[in-house]
Write a protein that holds these residues in place. Structure first.
Motif, PDB file in Angstrom:
ATOM      1  N   ALA A 116       0.831  -1.208   0.000  1.00 55.29           N
ATOM      2  CA  ALA A 116       0.000   0.000   0.000  1.00 55.29           C
ATOM      3  C   ALA A 116       0.862   1.253   0.000  1.00 55.29           C
TER       4      ALA A 116
ATOM      5  N   THR B  80       0.893   4.394  -2.685  1.00 52.31           N
ATOM      6  CA  THR B  80       0.712   5.817  -2.364  1.00 52.31           C
ATOM      7  C   THR B  80       1.879   6.671  -2.846  1.00 52.31           C
TER       8      THR B  80
ATOM      9  N   LEU C 152      -4.533   2.207   2.393  1.00 46.70           N
ATOM     10  CA  LEU C 152      -4.919   3.118   1.313  1.00 46.70           C
ATOM     11  C   LEU C 152      -6.052   4.042   1.756  1.00 46.70           C
TER      12      LEU C 152
ATOM     13  N   TYR D 197      -5.576   8.062   1.582  1.00 51.97           N
ATOM     14  CA  TYR D 197      -6.362   8.832   0.608  1.00 51.97           C
ATOM     15  C   TYR D 197      -7.636   9.438   1.196  1.00 51.97           C
TER      16      TYR D 197
END
Length: 218
Positions: free
Chosen positions: A90, A94, A132, A136
């Protein structure tokens, strides 16, 4: 501390001692075959997926090939109780993907059948998608879909067996008007993602589908 001393963390490729937060050393990181896909542009994943379902955007972190380091990483995550590898993957996502424009409304993971979940002890996508979600600032839904048919692991199936998962998933609630980012580990035939996407699209209105996978089998 004692566990780390008795079972030190080693690079998955060269076996060199590494920090417990890593999975490969800095030298072997150069051997990882990253896809170099751009989430918002045309790439090989969206081209393949679009043959089966309407897709907004698509991204694969790694290129998955037999005997590759990418395969070792995914297999350690799925079959060797290395759940924390999901967090590392992950973080790699990113570092490479900006979702600030055309941001999805919801992250949705591919579910495991309860028998397989009991056997493995975890869904390999959960730590990955949770990381994630936090980065985000997009909510994640692990139970939007239910696996209603049990089957062998994809890696142990031949191609004809992989095409027999129709109606294996069931939507558990209404998600009208959402942009869904479907998350899976390896995109092979696309059959799993396709069946899930059509389950969502057939039982919802005004829904958009995008895809994010850890690796793409070429």
């Amino acid at each position: 501390m004692i566990f780390d001393f008795l079972f030190p963390n080693r690079c998955l490729d060269c076996n060199q001692l590494i920090d417990k937060r890593d999975i490969v050393c800095e030298l072997c990181l150069d051997k990882v075959n990253f896809s170099n896909h751009n989430y918002f542009d045309t790439n090989s994943l969206i081209e393949k997926a679009s043959l089966q379902i309407p897709v907004e955007n698509a991204y694969s972190l790694l290129i998955y090939e037999k005997e590759s380091l990418a395969q070792k990483i995914i297999h350690q995550l799925k079959y060797n109780h290395r759940e924390k590898i999901g967090k590392i993957l992950a973080n790699w996502v990113t570092q490479r993907v900006d979702l600030s424009k055309k941001k999805p409304d919801l992250l949705v993971t591919v579910p495991l059948h309860y028998k397989k979940l009991k056997q493995r002890g975890y869904n390999q996508l959960h730590l990955f998608s949770n990381q994630l979600s936090a980065y985000y600032q997009i909510p994640v839904h692990h139970t939007l879909l239910k696996r209603i048919k049990h089957s062998r692991a994809q890696a142990k199936k031949n191609q004809s067996e992989r095409l027999k998962t129709k109606n294996a998933y069931q939507l558990t609630e209404n998600i009208n008007g959402k942009h869904i980012l479907l998350i899976d580990d390896v995109y092979t035939t696309g059959n799993t993602i396709s069946n899930i996407a059509w389950e969502i699209l057939s039982n919802s209105e005004n829904v958009k589908i995008s895809i994010l996978v850890m690796a793409m089998d070429i």
